[in-house]
Design an enzyme around this catalytic site. Structure first.
Site, mmCIF file in Angstrom:
data_model
loop_
_atom_site.group_PDB
_atom_site.id
_atom_site.type_symbol
_atom_site.label_atom_id
_atom_site.label_comp_id
_atom_site.label_asym_id
_atom_site.label_seq_id
_atom_site.Cartn_x
_atom_site.Cartn_y
_atom_site.Cartn_z
ATOM 1 N N CYS A 123 -42.811 -0.090 -101.090
ATOM 2 C CA CYS A 123 -42.530 1.078 -100.745
ATOM 3 C C CYS A 123 -43.281 1.695 -99.547
ATOM 4 O O CYS A 123 -43.756 1.276 -99.428
ATOM 5 C CB CYS A 123 -41.744 1.473 -102.068
ATOM 6 S SG CYS A 123 -41.675 3.567 -102.060
ATOM 7 N N CYS A 195 -35.857 1.756 -99.412
ATOM 8 C CA CYS A 195 -34.374 2.710 -98.270
ATOM 9 C C CYS A 195 -34.118 2.217 -97.026
ATOM 10 O O CYS A 195 -34.533 1.587 -96.006
ATOM 11 C CB CYS A 195 -35.662 4.297 -98.315
ATOM 12 S SG CYS A 195 -34.976 4.425 -99.950
ATOM 13 N N SER A 473 -39.931 13.466 -95.541
ATOM 14 C CA SER A 473 -39.769 12.123 -96.147
ATOM 15 C C SER A 473 -38.887 10.878 -95.166
ATOM 16 O O SER A 473 -38.651 11.923 -94.078
ATOM 17 C CB SER A 473 -38.438 11.539 -97.071
ATOM 18 O OG SER A 473 -38.277 10.493 -96.852
#
Length: 559
Positions: A123, A195, A473
């Site tokens: 991550c 992601c 983000s």
């Protein structure tokens, strides 16, 4: 050649029998005892797709170490899921976790006299934390990226994690049914991996590969691909080379290799979080690298990657066209990269790319040609002005326009801002100001994906801007400025704004300013009070005391 420069202290030193006894207690054979000890640091845990498979990868790396006469020994550090914690109080721990990861890698490797480190990271904060830890120990080290997630799908639409956040904005605005809202959430993340767009995880994996601290293709191999499994099985081959040649992170991470990393992430449209992380990596390495370097590189690097969140493509699409090395070969051929930088293969960047076929750019491809870019200069705009005397960072791809002026609507917490967006109090022409959420003020400088996604989902993306002393983000897009410094907690101008103040964001002049005069700011400062920290305890209390500004990378070892 003695490759046990450090671990002999616990495995061979006759004056330290207890260490040897403890190693025998683990079942270690005499053969393993005589081999270099390689700490395999896993950021794995079960509650997040970015990290759920990392312990398995660490096990593969440990297993394969014997093929290269190395003794791999797994240890764990932490991670905080940005996607899980986004919009909650838990997000305050996300950036903090970067420092904890670096601290734990430093503590374990040096505390146990290991010879080398392979870190398995997934991550956003895992990767810079691991790299910072590697630089602190400065022993042969390689980072293995856990890989990107596959795209989701619902009713023919390709999905990713940001789809879930933006679906909430659509739901609030009445543009999506409850059934479809649930369908998007259930299908956005189909399994393991980080992601999928050019969000912070894929941005930092690309930066790591470009700076040479991970193997070629590590950034773009998908998490569930056979290529990623192969990478885990052969990484020890390269660790053996690093040990034999005594190549350390300080030999690989230099100002030139950091410039390569920044050029790659600018060209690909990477996350603003990369600014914080590169600054922190540079500081840890003792390299003079500042916001001015980002400004210089951004001004001379075209935006070529049409990646989500503002574009169309995911990292899996780049993998199908040759991966990050195919892009870097094209970029090197065009004169944007320094090919002489050393990497963890023991070869230079140019040598790694020698036999790679460059990607074919086009106006409809993931990568645009350098003479037909999405934007002739980069998207990571470093802004200054009377609202950000020490800097702020905006991700402006050009699709948002070049400037935005509007009236401030001010919030002292993300929750208040989210509620106002939900209740339709944020209107076209507003500049949403979220303050007291900086490194010291939150503390922890949380990401603001929830309010920006709500704005996009509500159809206000081109009509509303947002500024904050927090951060964004990698999934954020729109007219937004973060990292505003000095932060409100330290008395910065953002803490003195009032509803209705006129604010201008200008990507051409690189300015973040307000019409409020210095005299008016001085008058308001008389009534200003610093946010109380009386409620803080433990980790966040320490972070508040130690953390440097966003313009200094939010490191905790400045003092």
């Amino acid at each position: 050649m003695n490759l046990k420069k450090y671990s002999w202290e616990i495995s061979d030193n006759e004056e330290h029998p207890a260490g040897k006894a403890m190693l025998y207690a683990t079942g270690m054979s005499d053969k393993k005892m005589k081999q270099p000890f390689v700490g395999v640091a896993s950021c794995g845990y079960e509650s997040n797709p970015c990290n759920m498979h990392l312990n398995d990868f660490a096990g593969l790396i440990k297993e394969s170490s014997q093929e290269y006469d190395l003794t791999g020994l797994v240890f764990n550090t932490i991670g905080i899921s940005d996607g899980t914690s986004m919009g909650t109080m838990g997000m305050r721990y996300s950036l903090v976790s970067r420092e904890i990861i670096a601290d734990s890698i430093e503590s374990f490797i040096l505390g146990h006299s290991f010879d080398a480190c392979i870190a398995v990271a997934g991550c956003d904060k895992n990767m810079p934390g691991a790299i910072m830890g590697m630089l602190r120990i400065d022993r042969p080290s390689i980072m293995v990226y856990g890989g990107t997630i596959a795209s989701g799908e619902y009713k023919g639409e390709k999905l990713n994690i940001v789809s879930a956040f933006e679906a909430f904005g659509k739901r609030v605005n009445g543009n999506i049914s409850d059934e479809d809202y649930d369908g998007v959430i259930r299908n956005a993340c189909p399994g393991a991996g980080a992601c999928g767009g050019m969000y912070t995880a894929n941005t930092m994996s690309s930066a790591a590969e470009a700076m040479g601290i991970s193997l070629p293709y590590s950034a773009s191999y998908p998490a569930n691909s056979p290529e990623k499994i192969h990478e885990c099985k052969v990484v020890n081959k390269y660790m053996r080379i690093l040990l034999e040649k005594d190549i350390k992170p300080s030999d690989i991470i230099t100002k030139r290799s950091l410039e390569n990393a920044v050029r790659v992430i600018v060209a690909l449209g990477g996350s603003t979080n990369a600014v914080l992380h590169i600054l922190a990596i540079a500081r840890t390495a003792g390299i003079d690298f500042s916001l001015e370097d980002f400004k210089r590189i951004n001004a001379s690097t075209p935006l070529l990657g049409d990646f989500k969140p503002s574009g169309k493509f995911l990292m899996e699409d780049l993998h199908e066209q040759g991966g990050l090395p195919a892009f870097m070969k094209y970029f090197l051929n065009e004169g944007f990269l320094d090919g002489d930088c050393l990497t963890v293969t023991g070869k230079t960047l140019a040598e790694n790319l020698a036999d790679v076929t460059p990607i074919t750019p086009s106006m409809v491809n993931i990568i645009r040609p350098v003479d037909q870019p999405l934007k002739k200069e980069g998207h990571l705009c470093v802004l200054k002005g009377n609202l950000a005397p020490e800097g702020g960072v905006a991700k402006i791809t050009g699709k948002e326009g070049r400037s935005f002026s509007g009236k401030a609507i001010v919030f002292d917490s993300e929750l208040d801002a989210n509620n106002a967006i939900r209740d339709h109090k944020v209107k076209p022409g507003h500049v949403v100001v979220i303050r007291n959420v900086g490194p010291k003020g939150a503390p922890g400088m949380p990401e603001m994906l929830k309010p920006t996604s709500m704005i996009i989902g509500a159809g206000l993306g081109s009509d509303v801007a947002l500024i904050t002393d927090g951060r964004f983000s990698g999934g954020t897009h729109g007219f937004v400025v973060g990292h505003v410094t000095p932060e409100a907690f330290n008395g910065g101008p953002i803490g003195l704004l009032k509803d209705g103040d006129e604010i201008t964001i200008n990507a051409d002049s690189l300015e973040l300013s307000t019409t409020v005069t210095e005299e008016e700011f001085a008058e308001r400062r008389k009534a200003w009070k610093q946010k109380s920290t009386a409620h803080l305890q433990g980790t966040l209390k320490k972070y508040n005391k130690l953390v440097a500004t966003a313009s200094e990378g939010c490191v905790t070892d400045k003092f």
